[in-house]
Design an enzyme around this catalytic site. Structure first.
Site, mmCIF file in Angstrom:
data_model
loop_
_atom_site.group_PDB
_atom_site.id
_atom_site.type_symbol
_atom_site.label_atom_id
_atom_site.label_comp_id
_atom_site.label_asym_id
_atom_site.label_seq_id
_atom_site.Cartn_x
_atom_site.Cartn_y
_atom_site.Cartn_z
ATOM 1 N N ILE A 1 0.972 -1.301 -0.053
ATOM 2 C CA ILE A 1 -0.100 0.035 -0.041
ATOM 3 C C ILE A 1 1.027 1.123 -0.055
ATOM 4 C CG2 ILE A 1 -1.724 1.208 1.614
ATOM 5 C CD1 ILE A 1 -2.818 -1.251 2.521
ATOM 6 N N CYS A 2 0.734 1.957 -0.868
ATOM 7 C CA CYS A 2 1.400 3.454 -0.906
ATOM 8 C C CYS A 2 1.285 4.211 0.273
ATOM 9 C CB CYS A 2 1.076 4.130 -2.181
ATOM 10 S SG CYS A 2 1.969 5.811 -2.247
ATOM 11 N N ILE A 3 2.633 4.614 0.781
ATOM 12 C CA ILE A 3 2.368 5.310 2.084
ATOM 13 C C ILE A 3 1.706 6.631 1.942
ATOM 14 C CG2 ILE A 3 4.833 6.141 2.074
ATOM 15 C CD1 ILE A 3 4.644 5.671 5.161
ATOM 16 N N ALA B 1 -1.908 6.385 1.412
ATOM 17 C CA ALA B 1 -2.472 5.753 2.617
ATOM 18 C C ALA B 1 -2.535 6.934 3.365
ATOM 19 C CB ALA B 1 -1.608 4.383 3.150
#
Lengths: 102, 134, 130
Positions: C77-79, C82
């Site tokens: 998941i892309c930080i 997110a």
């Protein structure tokens, strides 16, 4: 070297199908998934656009998305080929790259 | 690591959705990977690099200056489709000036933008290894 | 073939996460490898463990978790995406001084570099979105 173009927009809502067809090269394949399958019905305005592209490109339609939307395969414009998810995977193998038209 | 040709295809206008902004964030990260990076602005995507963006009154940050910084990240292949501009009543003069400094030419400032035809865009797309679309 | 998939829409709102999942299952069934699934834009919401759909609906997040665990898929998941949307793992929540975390099993939070690296490492990259 050829590309699989994946389109998921109804041609009645967005220009993704038209834009894809005007950018796809000879020998490329186009796969219609999700709402894009709506454009594949024979006699629809979009079908003309698709069938005229068949001279230089192969056009596929994802069968599961047709079924979900109550479209019988017999309703499809002539020359369009139906694939299932397994066929979708095969298309990504046969063509060495993909481009999604979102 | 192998070098691949990466293309970022931008077909959506900024602000209405987040795609333009978050696409730009991917491009900035991609610059660090020493891959060949090309940006394409097609369809409504041409609005991403339009001049005079003033989103303050809609409560959003103006991220368009970031496109001007791309040259500093060595991203200098930005292609805009002429037909997409014309269909929207736009010309090259409506676009921001985007430049880079050419280290092979005594750091001369050169334009990163190329206006190309739809047919040329199709050829460019066909030449890529990986295409991200937003 | 080795694949990296990018999923750009959240569960339930748009079909793209379901399409990517069905594609991944079909590819695995044919003996291909899903090297990485990268979740970006609203796609990060596919990694929330707090989703509770009605009992007769599919649980999109759980489907991904189970597929990842069965096949050893790296799900990232892309930080940045997110953080914007309130998707946190325990260490990030602690770092941000927040009182909760909500990431589902099998997902991890990391940077956009994972997407680029995945595409370099993989034979094919496929984008699913809106």
């Amino acid at each position: 070297m050829s590309m699989l173009h994946i389109v998921n927009k109804s041609p009645f809502e967005r220009n993704a199908v038209a834009s894809c067809l005007s950018h796809a090269s000879e020998g490329d394949a186009v796969l219609l998934i999700e709402d894009a399958v709506i454009g594949a019905v024979a006699g629809s305005q979009a079908a003309t656009l698709l069938t005229s592209a068949l001279t230089t490109k192969a056009i596929y339609v994802l069968g599961e998305d047709l079924a979900a939307r109550g479209i019988e395969q017999s309703r499809l414009a002539q020359g369009l080929q139906v694939v299932d998810y397994s066929g979708f995977v095969d298309l990504t193998v046969q063509h060495d790259k993909t481009q999604s038209w979102l | 690591m192998a070098t691949k040709k990466f293309m970022y295809v931008n077909r959506k206008a900024p602000y209405g959705t987040v795609y333009a902004l978050e696409s730009l964030e991917v491009v900035l990260i991609a610059a660090a990977f020493e891959q060949e990076v090309t940006l394409a602005f097609v369809d409504d995507g041409v609005y991403q690099i339009i001049k005079d963006q003033k989103p303050k009154a809609i409560g959003m940050k103006n991220f368009s200056p970031t496109y001007k910084a791309l040259g500093d990240y060595d991203i200098k292949q930005l292609y805009v489709e002429r037909e997409s501009l014309e269909e929207r009543g736009l010309t090259e003069d409506d676009l921001m000036e985007l430049t880079y400094e050419d280290e092979d030419d005594d750091w001369a400032e050169k334009s990163s933008l190329s206006i190309i035809s739809r047919a040329e865009m199709a050829e460019l797309m066909a030449a890529q290894d990986v295409t991200f679309s937003f | 073939m080795k694949y990296t998939l990018m999923v750009n829409e959240g569960p339930y709102q748009h079909q793209s996460s379901d399409t990517a999942y069905q594609f991944a299952k079909a590819a695995l069934a044919k003996g291909h490898e899903i090297f990485r699934v990268f979740f970006y834009h609203d796609g990060v919401n596919n990694g929330s463990r707090l989703s509770v759909p009605p009992k007769d609906d599919r649980l999109v997040q759980k489907q991904w978790s189970e597929l990842a665990q069965q096949h050893g898929i790296d799900m990232v998941i892309c930080i940045a995406a997110a953080q914007r949307r309130g998707l946190m793992d325990a260490s990030e929540a602690k770092r941000q001084g927040l009182d909760a975390d909500n990431i589902a099993p099998g997902f991890r939070i990391s940077g956009l570099g994972q997407l680029i690296e995945g595409s370099i490492e993989s034979d094919r990259t496929i984008v699913f979105g809106d």
